[in-house]
Design a protein around this motif. Structure first.
Motif, PDB file in Angstrom:
ATOM      1  N   ASP A 180      38.151  48.214  32.198  1.00  0.00           N
ATOM      2  CA  ASP A 180      38.159  46.817  31.174  1.00  0.00           C
ATOM      3  C   ASP A 180      39.114  47.281  29.983  1.00  0.00           C
ATOM      4  O   ASP A 180      38.588  48.028  29.261  1.00  0.00           O
ATOM      5  N   SER A 192      43.496  47.421  28.423  1.00  0.00           N
ATOM      6  CA  SER A 192      44.686  46.899  28.185  1.00  0.00           C
ATOM      7  C   SER A 192      45.903  47.721  28.413  1.00  0.00           C
ATOM      8  O   SER A 192      45.792  48.819  27.998  1.00  0.00           O
ATOM      9  N   LYS A 216      51.381  42.838  37.151  1.00  0.00           N
ATOM     10  CA  LYS A 216      50.190  41.777  36.605  1.00  0.00           C
ATOM     11  C   LYS A 216      49.231  41.484  37.673  1.00  0.00           C
ATOM     12  O   LYS A 216      47.928  41.442  37.368  1.00  0.00           O
ATOM     13  N   GLU A 226      45.452  42.630  37.310  1.00  0.00           N
ATOM     14  CA  GLU A 226      44.443  41.735  37.195  1.00  0.00           C
ATOM     15  C   GLU A 226      43.096  41.903  38.335  1.00  0.00           C
ATOM     16  O   GLU A 226      42.117  41.771  38.123  1.00  0.00           O
ATOM     17  N   CYS A 251      41.647  44.630  34.353  1.00  0.00           N
ATOM     18  CA  CYS A 251      42.281  44.890  32.960  1.00  0.00           C
ATOM     19  C   CYS A 251      43.304  43.890  32.643  1.00  0.00           C
ATOM     20  O   CYS A 251      44.042  43.072  33.577  1.00  0.00           O
ATOM     21  N   THR A 252      43.581  44.031  31.349  1.00  0.00           N
ATOM     22  CA  THR A 252      44.582  43.005  30.844  1.00  0.00           C
ATOM     23  C   THR A 252      46.021  43.711  30.975  1.00  0.00           C
ATOM     24  O   THR A 252      46.078  44.848  30.409  1.00  0.00           O
ATOM     25  N   THR A 294      49.998  42.774  29.652  1.00  0.00           N
ATOM     26  CA  THR A 294      50.896  42.167  29.018  1.00  0.00           C
ATOM     27  C   THR A 294      52.391  42.521  29.123  1.00  0.00           C
ATOM     28  O   THR A 294      52.513  43.747  28.925  1.00  0.00           O
TER      29      THR A 294
END
Length: 344
Positions: A43, A45, A65, A69, A73-74, A76
């Protein structure tokens, strides 16, 4: 390593978070992308800052990506349009915004030290393009990618096999190169010629190497210029390109100019969908598969491991370099007409 199949599996896995892990090492069932079933999640980024998004790097971005996912986790991603100064600014911003880890595809592989400085205390995974100065790699700054010592070598070996099958021991070639100065450009170009020489094939350049920046359109335009200047393609035995995109650009120019390419052996690198199709239809002889899904999943998992304090190779099946434990290699693979169907 069926690229479309495993990309589809990654995307499906992203819809059911936790079903795929980055890459398994010790337990569970690993798929052919290197991913292993796991219920572990992270959890946090991750900032993925990519040099630019061509066909191959776009696939790498999609796979990263999906892998992130699937781990909960995120991630960008940001495209710096091959602007190294902009890339450094993005790294600094990611660190200031408290990203847990940063993944980088370098715009300029000679300036990795500036990335490390801009990242500060944030963990960094260099992906796909290894820093020319490997001394920047340590327990907090690692590399995940394919060994470019193999890419050009594999090209040369496949080309030599095809020439020998026709009883030939010499070749006139055109060489279309990626961005000058990048280490993978140099190694791909040098490797293919060394492999031909090692196989007893005399390779003669029919023109100076052409810098096309790994770009399909630039390769197409440069080939058209060479034809306009009177290059006789009947004397050319093979076209060597540092990636599939340039190989396909050259072929498009030749088709537009109604040049018979049936006698020309064309080789690329990456194993893109378009490259695979060209091998299947006979317009390309071979390519060297650079596993975008494998690199992406291992890169994301390495970032998670660094950020969470786990061992670098936890849940990663690929091997580390024998001389540098901060390098993880995702193997290149040879693709010809004999095995191309396995990669669709």
């Amino acid at each position: 390593m069926k690229m479309k199949k495993w990309m589809a599996m990654l995307v499906a896995g992203a819809m059911c978070a936790g079903m795929l892990a980055g890459c398994g090492s010790s337990s569970g069932s690993a798929d052919q992308s290197g991913a292993q079933a796991s219920d572990k999640t992270f959890d946090g980024s991750i900032s993925f800052i990519i040099s630019h998004k061509d066909e191959y790097l776009g696939t790498l971005d999609q796979a990263a990506k999906a892998s992130a996912e699937s781990k909960g986790c995120t991630l960008t991603s940001t495209d710096c349009a091959d602007d190294m100064d902009k890339q450094i600014d993005y790294v600094r911003a990611a660190a200031e915004n408290k990203a847990d880890a940063i993944i980088i595809v370098l715009a300029d592989d000679t300036r990795a030290d500036e990335i490390v400085e801009a990242a500060g205390d944030t963990k960094v995974v260099f992906l796909n393009r290894i820093p020319q100065d490997e001394s920047v790699l340590d327990e907090n700054h690692v590399y995940v990618g394919s060994n470019e010592d193999d890419s050009g070598t594999y090209q040369g070996e496949m080309l030599a096999d095809a020439l020998k099958a026709e009883g030939k021991d010499s070749v006139n070639y055109l060489l279309f190169e990626g961005t000058a100065g990048l280490i993978h450009t140099t190694k791909r170009s040098e490797g293919v010629l060394k492999a031909l020489d090692a196989a007893g094939i005399t390779a003669t350049a029919a023109a100076d190497p052409v810098d096309c920046g790994y770009d399909r359109t630039k390769a197409m335009d440069q080939m058209s210029v060479m034809l306009a200047e009177g290059l006789d393609m009947s004397t050319i035995d093979c076209i060597i390109a540092n990636n599939d995109a340039m190989a396909l650009g050259v072929l498009e120019s030749l088709r537009q100019n109604k040049v018979d390419t049936s006698h020309i052996k064309v080789v690329g690198v990456d194993g893109t969908n378009a490259g695979l199709q060209a091998i299947s239809d006979g317009s390309m002889l071979a390519t060297v598969y650079q596993n975008a899904v494998g690199q992406a999943t291992a890169g994301v998992q390495a970032a998670i491991n660094l950020a969470s304090g786990a061992d670098l190779t936890a849940d990663i099946s690929y091997e580390t370099d024998k001389d540098n434990e901060n390098i993880i290699w995702v193997p290149f693979e040879k693709i010809t007409a004999d095995n191309v169907e396995e990669y669709f």
